[in-house]
Design a protein around this motif. Structure first.
Motif, short mmCIF file in Angstrom:
data_model
loop_
_atom_site.label_atom_id
_atom_site.label_comp_id
_atom_site.label_asym_id
_atom_site.label_seq_id
_atom_site.Cartn_x
_atom_site.Cartn_y
_atom_site.Cartn_z
N TYR A 82 0.94 -1.33 0.14
CA TYR A 82 0.20 0.05 -0.03
C TYR A 82 0.97 1.02 0.32
O TYR A 82 1.54 1.07 1.01
N LEU A 83 0.80 2.30 -1.53
CA LEU A 83 1.59 2.79 -0.82
C LEU A 83 1.17 4.53 -0.35
O LEU A 83 2.05 5.10 -0.72
N ALA A 84 -0.19 4.38 -0.87
CA ALA A 84 -1.11 5.40 -0.29
C ALA A 84 -2.64 5.02 0.01
O ALA A 84 -3.04 3.91 -0.64
N GLY A 85 -3.39 5.35 1.19
CA GLY A 85 -3.73 4.72 1.51
C GLY A 85 -5.27 3.03 2.41
O GLY A 85 -3.90 2.99 2.69
N THR A 86 -5.82 2.93 2.75
CA THR A 86 -5.41 1.17 3.68
C THR A 86 -6.44 0.74 2.97
O THR A 86 -7.80 1.11 2.42
N VAL A 131 -8.58 1.97 -7.22
CA VAL A 131 -7.47 1.75 -6.91
C VAL A 131 -6.48 2.24 -8.50
O VAL A 131 -6.03 1.90 -9.29
N VAL A 132 -5.32 2.78 -7.57
CA VAL A 132 -4.30 3.08 -8.73
C VAL A 132 -2.91 1.98 -8.50
O VAL A 132 -2.30 2.05 -7.72
N GLN A 133 -2.34 0.94 -9.67
CA GLN A 133 -2.11 0.43 -10.02
C GLN A 133 -0.83 1.01 -10.38
O GLN A 133 -0.18 1.65 -11.60
N LEU A 134 0.83 1.69 -9.21
CA LEU A 134 1.53 1.95 -10.27
C LEU A 134 2.32 0.80 -10.25
O LEU A 134 3.17 0.05 -9.69
N ALA A 135 2.67 0.05 -11.43
CA ALA A 135 3.18 -0.96 -11.84
C ALA A 135 4.70 -1.27 -12.81
O ALA A 135 5.25 -1.13 -13.37
N ASP A 136 5.52 0.30 -12.46
CA ASP A 136 6.67 0.46 -13.04
C ASP A 136 7.93 0.05 -11.82
O ASP A 136 7.44 -0.02 -10.98
N PHE A 137 9.04 -0.17 -12.28
CA PHE A 137 9.81 -1.05 -11.47
C PHE A 137 10.59 0.04 -10.74
O PHE A 137 11.55 -0.41 -10.65
N MET A 145 5.24 9.98 -7.36
CA MET A 145 3.62 10.14 -8.45
C MET A 145 2.98 9.11 -7.20
O MET A 145 1.93 10.58 -7.33
N VAL A 146 3.87 9.00 -5.64
CA VAL A 146 2.38 8.78 -4.73
C VAL A 146 2.75 10.53 -3.89
O VAL A 146 1.91 10.20 -3.66
N GLY A 160 -11.38 7.12 2.02
CA GLY A 160 -11.22 5.83 1.68
C GLY A 160 -12.14 5.18 0.71
O GLY A 160 -12.05 4.65 0.27
N ARG A 161 -11.97 5.54 -0.42
CA ARG A 161 -11.78 5.79 -2.27
C ARG A 161 -10.70 5.84 -2.73
O ARG A 161 -11.27 5.66 -3.96
N LEU A 162 -9.48 6.03 -2.47
CA LEU A 162 -8.09 6.08 -2.88
C LEU A 162 -7.42 5.44 -2.55
O LEU A 162 -7.39 6.28 -1.52
N ILE A 163 -6.37 4.33 -3.58
CA ILE A 163 -6.16 2.99 -3.03
C ILE A 163 -4.92 3.59 -4.21
O ILE A 163 -5.39 3.55 -5.40
N VAL A 164 -2.88 3.31 -3.72
CA VAL A 164 -2.49 3.04 -4.56
C VAL A 164 -1.45 1.57 -3.86
O VAL A 164 -1.29 2.23 -2.89
N ILE A 165 -1.24 1.41 -4.99
CA ILE A 165 -0.62 0.29 -4.55
C ILE A 165 0.55 0.18 -5.81
O ILE A 165 0.42 0.46 -7.00
N HIS A 166 1.18 -1.55 -5.19
CA HIS A 166 2.31 -1.80 -6.31
C HIS A 166 2.57 -3.40 -6.19
O HIS A 166 2.60 -3.58 -4.32
#
Length: 476
Positions: A82-86, A131-137, A145-146, A160-166
């Motif tokens: 979880y880069l942002a949000g829960t 849900v935003v997935q940052l899919a770059d290595f 970006m986060v 609680g309506r925006l989550i950023v994941i990796h």
């Protein structure tokens, strides 16, 4: 002695060959396990892979077994960062998924997120999760970006309506030395294969967050109140079977799924990640689950806005010409029986003009007095009517001389019902008809509506769409 050394070498080679063979056999057995349920091996699995590689899957052949594969029903074992949000405190109506990577030219992710939130009302925001997935290595890019997302959309993250994941690179399969299908260059194959895996991981994460899921790209503009439009369409499809509803005709923008199908779709993308681009795989997935035809709605709710592709920064000017910024005003088209006395061409039957799906009615050259009739199941009050004839590629197949009428006092049996009296609301102009404030111009509850040909024409007739907006339900 020399011969002994030679035989020893030969034995070693045989052992190594045996080990290699066993290794290959184990890998093959593991792969075949994807097709196994309770000891049943799916016949023709090699043919399935071969057909997939040529973009010619045979969905009917595998639909039953694919539906029943227990291996596809569970989630993929991945640890997400979880880069942002829960984690979401409650289930929502719709999850909007975005996967983004670093681009050589331009970046549209922030504008896409902004459009999602700005085009939604306060009430709609309560029902969505993004849900935003940052899919770059590239960890530096991800951190930047986060930071930008957190600063610009802090209140949505807190709400609680925006989550950023990796997903760490360790979880990805091999992305080098992949099959060169369609004569694509190696870097193109790697790009599209990784994109399939990115989407699989994103779908897997979103599987239990909401009732429905819509897939977007990271360079998309949304129409006003798109969620209300989506809900209206879902409600209209109640009782009918569907796998994918499409709200844009471009790539994998605006493709809607039941969330319970996401685990299977994620597994499917992973299984064939190196075979073909994602949008082709989505077509095969729909077919495997027995939805043969595209179910696409107009106007489109999402528009591609990126000028540069995420692949090598190449130009990508694709636009959806069915997109409307204010498309929340979707017609009601209440239940009705449709009929015509025109000579229908092939399977372009009357029902296709009254549908919100991208299809139409097509009749052979109509004569004076020919009609297209609509008999509503219940009497209604109408606020607005819009009829469009002809298409972009057949601009002369319009209604050159015609009128629109509404009627009352139904007679006849259930199969052959029609109205006894009609009121003419106006004439067609350049093949189109539109009228508003109908409830103030028609004093009776409307039972019927018909398009009347007032002069014969040599051209065939395409009725592209019939849209009816209702006001309050009349008292019975």
């Amino acid at each position: 002695r020399h011969n002994l050394k030679y035989f020893d070498k030969m034995r070693c080679l045989r052992k190594r060959s045996a080990v290699s063979f066993l290794g290959i056999l184990v890998v093959c057995l593991l792969f075949m396990n994807l097709y196994i349920e309770d000891g049943y091996v799916l016949e023709g699995d090699k043919e399935l892979i071969r057909e997939t590689a040529t973009h010619q899957l045979n969905p009917e052949r595998y639909v039953h077994s694919f539906k029943d594969l227990s291996n596809f029903s569970g989630s993929i074992n991945i640890s997400y960062r979880y880069l942002a949000g829960t984690p979401l405190p409650r289930k929502r109506y719709l999850t909007i998924g975005l996967s983004s990577v670093k681009r050589k030219k331009g970046n549209y992710l922030l504008e896409t997120i902004k459009s999602i939130f700005e085009q939604s009302s306060y009430e709609e925001l309560k029902e969505i999760a993004v849900v935003v997935q940052l899919a770059d290595f590239d960890s530096t890019w991800c951190e930047g970006m986060v930071q930008d997302i957190s600063q610009k959309f802090a209140h949505h993250i807190i709400a609680g309506r925006l989550i950023v994941i990796h997903v760490p690179e360790d979880y990805y399969p091999v992305l080098d030395g992949l099959k060169r299908n369609y004569n694509d260059p190696e870097d193109r194959v790697k790009f599209r294969s990784k994109q399939n895996v990115d989407y699989a991981f994103l779908l897997n994460f979103c599987a239990n967050l909401s009732d429905y899921y819509v897939m977007l790209e990271d360079d998309v503009r949304c129409s006003k109140n798109f969620l209300t439009a989506v809900k209206k369409v879902i409600t209209s499809r109640e009782g009918s079977y569907w796998v994918t509803l499409e709200f844009s005709k471009l790539g994998y923008i605006g493709k809607l799924y039941h969330s319970h199908d996401l685990p299977r779709l994620a597994h499917f993308l992973l299984m064939f990640y190196q075979e073909m681009p994602c949008d082709w795989l989505l077509i095969h997935f729909r077919g495997l689950l027995a939805q043969k035809e595209v179910i696409r709605f107009k106007p489109s709710l999402f528009q591609h806005m990126g000028y540069y592709s995420s692949y090598k920064g190449a130009e990508n000017k694709l636009k959806d010409d069915d997109f409307e910024e204010e498309s929340f005003d979707i017609p009601d088209n209440p239940p009705a029986n449709l009929h015509t006395n025109m000579n229908v061409f092939e399977n372009y039957e009357a029902s296709k003009a009254y549908s919100s799906i991208d299809e139409y009615f097509w009749g052979k050259a109509p004569s004076t007095g020919d009609f297209y009739g609509i008999v509503f199941e219940k009497p209604i009050k109408i606020s607005k009517i819009k009829v469009v004839t002809g298409t972009e590629d057949r601009q002369n197949d319009i209604l050159h001389h015609g009128a629109l009428e509404v009627g009352e006092k139904i007679v006849g049996s259930k199969k052959g019902r029609q109205c006894t009296t009609y009121l003419r609301l106006g004439e067609f102009k350049n093949g189109n008809f539109e009228i508003t404030d109908v409830e103030h111009k028609v004093l009776f509850d409307i039972n019927c509506m018909r398009i009347l040909v007032t002069k014969s024409q040599k051209e065939w007739l395409i009725i592209r769409s019939i849209s009816v907006w209702t006001s309050q339900t009349p008292n019975q």
